[in-house]
Design a protein around this motif. Structure first.
Motif, PDB file in Angstrom:
ATOM      1  N   GLY A   1      66.343  49.827  29.422  1.00 27.60           N
ATOM      2  CA  GLY A   1      65.298  49.501  28.198  1.00 27.60           C
ATOM      3  C   GLY A   1      66.051  49.767  26.965  1.00 27.60           C
ATOM      4  N   ASP A   2      67.495  50.310  27.068  1.00 26.80           N
ATOM      5  CA  ASP A   2      68.064  50.458  25.722  1.00 26.80           C
ATOM      6  C   ASP A   2      67.571  51.425  24.841  1.00 26.80           C
ATOM      7  OD1 ASP A   2      70.494  49.604  24.811  1.00 26.80           O
ATOM      8  OD2 ASP A   2      69.754  48.271  23.421  1.00 26.80           O
ATOM      9  N   LEU A   3      66.924  52.381  25.329  1.00 22.95           N
ATOM     10  CA  LEU A   3      66.116  53.456  24.420  1.00 22.95           C
ATOM     11  C   LEU A   3      66.991  54.534  24.244  1.00 22.95           C
ATOM     12  CD1 LEU A   3      63.635  51.843  25.901  1.00 22.95           C
ATOM     13  CD2 LEU A   3      62.560  54.198  25.375  1.00 22.95           C
ATOM     14  N   SER A   4      66.823  55.090  23.130  1.00 22.73           N
ATOM     15  CA  SER A   4      67.912  56.463  22.636  1.00 22.73           C
ATOM     16  C   SER A   4      67.316  57.545  23.535  1.00 22.73           C
ATOM     17  CB  SER A   4      67.837  56.613  21.296  1.00 22.73           C
ATOM     18  OG  SER A   4      66.402  57.082  20.939  1.00 22.73           O
ATOM     19  N   ILE A   5      68.274  58.519  23.629  1.00 23.48           N
ATOM     20  CA  ILE A   5      67.875  59.935  24.067  1.00 23.48           C
ATOM     21  C   ILE A   5      66.443  60.369  23.605  1.00 23.48           C
ATOM     22  CG2 ILE A   5      68.447  62.257  24.538  1.00 23.48           C
ATOM     23  CD1 ILE A   5      71.343  61.045  25.133  1.00 23.48           C
TER      24      ILE A   5
END
Length: 166
Positions: A125-129
């Protein structure tokens, strides 16, 4: 804004984002049909509530969360059905996926749910932490720990797979 522009706005939102949601849910469940169905259902719900959803800080986060929840439920139901099919001999008529894909999907399925969810959200999903922490209502430190554990478990599972078949 008239209903036509709402529709145009929603269509553009769907067109620009739906593929990423399918990929994310697929990474989480390892089941493309569940991923596609869950994503469609999440966007249908978003459209029904568009006047509210469009005003969220991040409408895509709302859709991702709904899609993941639907998928988790569908995936659990399907996993039970698959076990029943295996016991009673139903046959799969689709062609075999690549060995690498089978290995990765199998390794992902072995991860505990919260770890698999974090890994899929981050790497697919390429989401940040911070985004994952927000969407799952989990402290960032916990998300980092899950990602670390997920990477270690996947590396171990994939190394094991190579040793068995390599």
């Amino acid at each position: 804004m008239g209903p036509r522009s709402d529709e145009d706005e929603f269509d553009a939102f769907y067109r620009d984002t739906s593929r990423r949601v399918v990929h994310l849910v697929y990474g989480f469940t390892g089941d493309l049909t569940v991923a596609q169905d869950s994503t469609q259902e999440a966007y249908a719900r978003a459209w029904q509530q568009w006047s509210t959803v469009r005003n969220h800080d991040d409408p895509l986060a709302w859709v991702r969360t709904v899609a993941r929840r639907i998928a988790i439920s569908a995936w659990r139901k399907r996993t039970s059905q698959d076990r029943a099919h295996e016991r009673h001999g139903a046959h799969d008529t689709t062609g075999p996926p690549s060995e690498d894909r089978v290995a990765v999907v199998a390794a992902m399925r072995e991860l505990p749910d919260p770890v698999r969810e974090a890994v899929a959200m981050h790497y697919i999903g390429d989401l940040s932490i911070d985004q994952i922490a927000h969407e799952t209502n989990t402290p960032a430190g916990t998300v980092k720990a899950r990602l670390h554990r997920g990477r270690a478990l996947l590396a171990q599972a994939l190394r094991h797979e190579e040793t068995d078949h390599g």
